[in-house]
Scaffold this motif. Structure first.
Motif, PDB file in Angstrom:
ATOM      1  N   ASP A   1      37.982  27.107  34.150  1.00 30.70           N
ATOM      2  CA  ASP A   1      37.298  26.828  35.669  1.00 30.70           C
ATOM      3  C   ASP A   1      37.435  25.524  36.061  1.00 30.70           C
ATOM      4  O   ASP A   1      37.899  25.058  37.293  1.00 30.70           O
ATOM      5  N   GLY A   2      37.059  24.723  34.991  1.00 25.69           N
ATOM      6  CA  GLY A   2      37.073  23.335  35.195  1.00 25.69           C
ATOM      7  C   GLY A   2      38.596  22.652  35.488  1.00 25.69           C
ATOM      8  O   GLY A   2      38.602  21.716  36.414  1.00 25.69           O
ATOM      9  N   LEU A   3      39.544  23.110  34.741  1.00 23.65           N
ATOM     10  CA  LEU A   3      40.846  22.444  35.122  1.00 23.65           C
ATOM     11  C   LEU A   3      41.344  23.283  36.635  1.00 23.65           C
ATOM     12  O   LEU A   3      42.180  22.311  37.177  1.00 23.65           O
TER      13      LEU A   3
ATOM     14  N   LEU B   1      35.319  33.503  49.002  1.00 21.74           N
ATOM     15  CA  LEU B   1      34.058  33.520  48.301  1.00 21.74           C
ATOM     16  C   LEU B   1      33.358  34.916  48.103  1.00 21.74           C
ATOM     17  O   LEU B   1      32.797  35.430  47.122  1.00 21.74           O
ATOM     18  N   LEU B   2      33.353  35.762  49.091  1.00 19.73           N
ATOM     19  CA  LEU B   2      32.892  36.990  49.203  1.00 19.73           C
ATOM     20  C   LEU B   2      33.826  37.956  48.167  1.00 19.73           C
ATOM     21  O   LEU B   2      33.139  38.565  47.178  1.00 19.73           O
ATOM     22  N   PHE B   3      35.002  37.874  48.101  1.00 23.03           N
ATOM     23  CA  PHE B   3      35.853  38.400  47.116  1.00 23.03           C
ATOM     24  C   PHE B   3      35.398  38.007  45.668  1.00 23.03           C
ATOM     25  O   PHE B   3      35.438  38.648  44.587  1.00 23.03           O
ATOM     26  N   ILE B   4      34.949  36.764  45.305  1.00 26.63           N
ATOM     27  CA  ILE B   4      34.885  36.263  44.088  1.00 26.63           C
ATOM     28  C   ILE B   4      33.426  36.655  43.749  1.00 26.63           C
ATOM     29  O   ILE B   4      33.008  37.263  42.767  1.00 26.63           O
ATOM     30  N   ILE B   5      32.369  36.990  44.645  1.00 24.46           N
ATOM     31  CA  ILE B   5      31.068  37.303  44.534  1.00 24.46           C
ATOM     32  C   ILE B   5      31.278  38.697  44.073  1.00 24.46           C
ATOM     33  O   ILE B   5      30.580  39.272  43.034  1.00 24.46           O
ATOM     34  N   TRP B   6      32.131  39.642  44.712  1.00 24.97           N
ATOM     35  CA  TRP B   6      32.315  41.047  44.339  1.00 24.97           C
ATOM     36  C   TRP B   6      32.746  41.192  43.012  1.00 24.97           C
ATOM     37  O   TRP B   6      32.499  41.986  42.167  1.00 24.97           O
ATOM     38  N   ILE B   7      33.802  40.296  42.770  1.00 28.81           N
ATOM     39  CA  ILE B   7      34.376  40.320  41.149  1.00 28.81           C
ATOM     40  C   ILE B   7      33.313  39.941  40.218  1.00 28.81           C
ATOM     41  O   ILE B   7      33.157  40.920  39.013  1.00 28.81           O
ATOM     42  N   ILE B   8      32.409  38.764  40.527  1.00 34.87           N
ATOM     43  CA  ILE B   8      31.200  38.411  39.476  1.00 34.87           C
ATOM     44  C   ILE B   8      30.333  39.743  39.368  1.00 34.87           C
ATOM     45  O   ILE B   8      29.730  40.107  38.303  1.00 34.87           O
ATOM     46  N   PHE B   9      30.176  40.306  40.705  1.00 33.46           N
ATOM     47  CA  PHE B   9      28.921  41.560  40.501  1.00 33.46           C
ATOM     48  C   PHE B   9      29.915  42.484  39.583  1.00 33.46           C
ATOM     49  O   PHE B   9      29.095  43.233  39.086  1.00 33.46           O
ATOM     50  N   SER B  10      30.875  42.901  40.023  1.00 32.85           N
ATOM     51  CA  SER B  10      31.690  43.969  39.349  1.00 32.85           C
ATOM     52  C   SER B  10      31.654  43.557  37.664  1.00 32.85           C
ATOM     53  O   SER B  10      31.290  44.572  36.613  1.00 32.85           O
ATOM     54  N   ALA B  11      31.873  42.561  37.180  1.00 33.84           N
ATOM     55  CA  ALA B  11      31.974  42.122  35.671  1.00 33.84           C
ATOM     56  C   ALA B  11      30.408  42.055  35.226  1.00 33.84           C
ATOM     57  O   ALA B  11      30.104  42.826  34.016  1.00 33.84           O
ATOM     58  N   ASN B  12      29.334  41.790  36.094  1.00 33.82           N
ATOM     59  CA  ASN B  12      28.095  41.804  35.529  1.00 33.82           C
ATOM     60  C   ASN B  12      27.470  43.125  35.556  1.00 33.82           C
ATOM     61  O   ASN B  12      26.746  43.208  34.330  1.00 33.82           O
ATOM     62  N   THR B  13      28.180  44.116  36.149  1.00 32.69           N
ATOM     63  CA  THR B  13      27.446  45.468  36.078  1.00 32.69           C
ATOM     64  C   THR B  13      28.292  46.208  35.381  1.00 32.69           C
ATOM     65  O   THR B  13      28.116  47.512  35.257  1.00 32.69           O
ATOM     66  N   GLY B  14      29.365  45.807  34.520  1.00 31.82           N
ATOM     67  CA  GLY B  14      30.233  46.417  33.647  1.00 31.82           C
ATOM     68  C   GLY B  14      31.242  47.339  34.477  1.00 31.82           C
ATOM     69  O   GLY B  14      32.182  48.300  34.047  1.00 31.82           O
ATOM     70  N   GLY B  15      31.454  46.935  35.638  1.00 31.97           N
ATOM     71  CA  GLY B  15      32.414  48.005  36.642  1.00 31.97           C
ATOM     72  C   GLY B  15      33.836  47.531  36.121  1.00 31.97           C
ATOM     73  O   GLY B  15      34.050  46.583  35.538  1.00 31.97           O
ATOM     74  N   ASN B  16      34.739  48.437  36.747  1.00 34.47           N
ATOM     75  CA  ASN B  16      36.027  48.444  36.322  1.00 34.47           C
ATOM     76  C   ASN B  16      36.925  48.706  37.718  1.00 34.47           C
ATOM     77  O   ASN B  16      36.605  49.230  38.444  1.00 34.47           O
ATOM     78  N   ASN B  17      38.024  47.650  37.878  1.00 35.86           N
ATOM     79  CA  ASN B  17      38.765  47.912  39.211  1.00 35.86           C
ATOM     80  C   ASN B  17      40.064  47.459  38.842  1.00 35.86           C
ATOM     81  O   ASN B  17      40.500  46.980  37.838  1.00 35.86           O
TER      82      ASN B  17
ATOM     83  N   PHE C   1      41.809  44.798  39.893  1.00 32.20           N
ATOM     84  CA  PHE C   1      41.945  43.579  39.471  1.00 32.20           C
ATOM     85  C   PHE C   1      41.863  43.087  37.989  1.00 32.20           C
ATOM     86  O   PHE C   1      42.320  42.505  37.494  1.00 32.20           O
ATOM     87  N   PHE C   2      40.547  43.830  37.422  1.00 31.89           N
ATOM     88  CA  PHE C   2      40.533  43.537  35.986  1.00 31.89           C
ATOM     89  C   PHE C   2      41.479  44.302  35.325  1.00 31.89           C
ATOM     90  O   PHE C   2      41.831  43.628  34.099  1.00 31.89           O
ATOM     91  N   GLU C   3      42.125  45.427  35.641  1.00 31.91           N
ATOM     92  CA  GLU C   3      43.169  46.014  34.812  1.00 31.91           C
ATOM     93  C   GLU C   3      44.361  44.949  34.881  1.00 31.91           C
ATOM     94  O   GLU C   3      45.206  44.899  33.819  1.00 31.91           O
ATOM     95  N   PHE C   4      44.848  44.369  35.957  1.00 36.59           N
ATOM     96  CA  PHE C   4      45.813  43.727  36.169  1.00 36.59           C
ATOM     97  C   PHE C   4      45.566  42.434  35.133  1.00 36.59           C
ATOM     98  O   PHE C   4      46.563  42.078  34.399  1.00 36.59           O
ATOM     99  N   VAL C   5      44.300  41.846  35.188  1.00 37.94           N
ATOM    100  CA  VAL C   5      43.987  40.628  34.411  1.00 37.94           C
ATOM    101  C   VAL C   5      44.202  40.980  33.024  1.00 37.94           C
ATOM    102  O   VAL C   5      44.787  40.059  32.103  1.00 37.94           O
ATOM    103  N   ASN C   6      43.694  42.245  32.578  1.00 39.96           N
ATOM    104  CA  ASN C   6      43.849  42.639  31.223  1.00 39.96           C
ATOM    105  C   ASN C   6      45.070  42.639  30.764  1.00 39.96           C
ATOM    106  O   ASN C   6      45.588  42.593  29.507  1.00 39.96           O
TER     107      ASN C   6
ATOM    108  N   ILE D   1      43.967  32.531  33.239  1.00 37.41           N
ATOM    109  CA  ILE D   1      44.719  32.301  34.471  1.00 37.41           C
ATOM    110  C   ILE D   1      43.935  32.485  35.772  1.00 37.41           C
ATOM    111  O   ILE D   1      43.859  31.853  36.905  1.00 37.41           O
ATOM    112  N   GLY D   2      42.977  33.774  35.616  1.00 38.60           N
ATOM    113  CA  GLY D   2      42.394  34.184  36.806  1.00 38.60           C
ATOM    114  C   GLY D   2      41.249  33.178  37.037  1.00 38.60           C
ATOM    115  O   GLY D   2      41.149  32.658  38.256  1.00 38.60           O
TER     116      GLY D   2
END
Length: 133
Positions: free
Chosen positions: A106-108, A13-29, A31-36, A44-45
């Motif tokens: 998400d729902g699926l 859950l903390l990992f997901i919160i970090w991902i959400i925070f990074s996305a909300n603040t426009g950060g790049n990491n 994880f995002f590079e792999f997803v893109n 899929i993510g």
């Protein structure tokens, strides 16, 4: 074994919160590079992140169900509310876009991993059993 699932679920859950925070603040990491890089990586993510979170929360709660509606595990409900709030909040953030396809993924994931968790728990996976308490 419940304590193990609770600990892993909190870390996830903390990992997901970090991902959400990074996305909300426009950060790049990374994880995002792999997803893109991955075709349909974003969807899929969403499917696996929130599906796995659902599985973890349900095991952490030992598949506790609502007393008034014994079909829906409490963990599935809690993750669904969290996801709905998080996805809808994106409509108000400048760095994010509200995407119905993300919500569908998400729902699926939530439904799929709830089903998988129910099957595993009925078979006594790691000694866990479905409870209605």
């Amino acid at each position: 074994m419940i304590k193990f699932f609770q600990g892993v679920t909190i870390v996830f859950l903390l990992f997901i919160i970090w991902i959400i925070f990074s996305a909300n603040t426009g950060g790049n990491n990374i994880f995002f590079e792999f997803v893109n890089w991955l075709p349909f990586g974003d969807k899929i993510g969403h499917f696996f992140l929130f599906g796995c979170l659902t599985l973890g929360v349900n095991f952490a709660f030992n598949f506790k169900k609502f007393t008034f509606w014994e079909v829906l595990p409490l963990g599935t409900f809690l993750v669904s509310v969290f996801v709905l709030i998080e996805e809808l909040s994106q409509g108000f953030l400048p760095n994010r876009t509200l995407d119905v396809a993300d919500l569908l993924a998400d729902g699926l994931g939530i439904v799929s991993f709830t089903f998988i968790g129910n099957v595993l728990s009925k078979k006594g996976f790691f000694g866990l059993r479905v409870t209605n308490k």
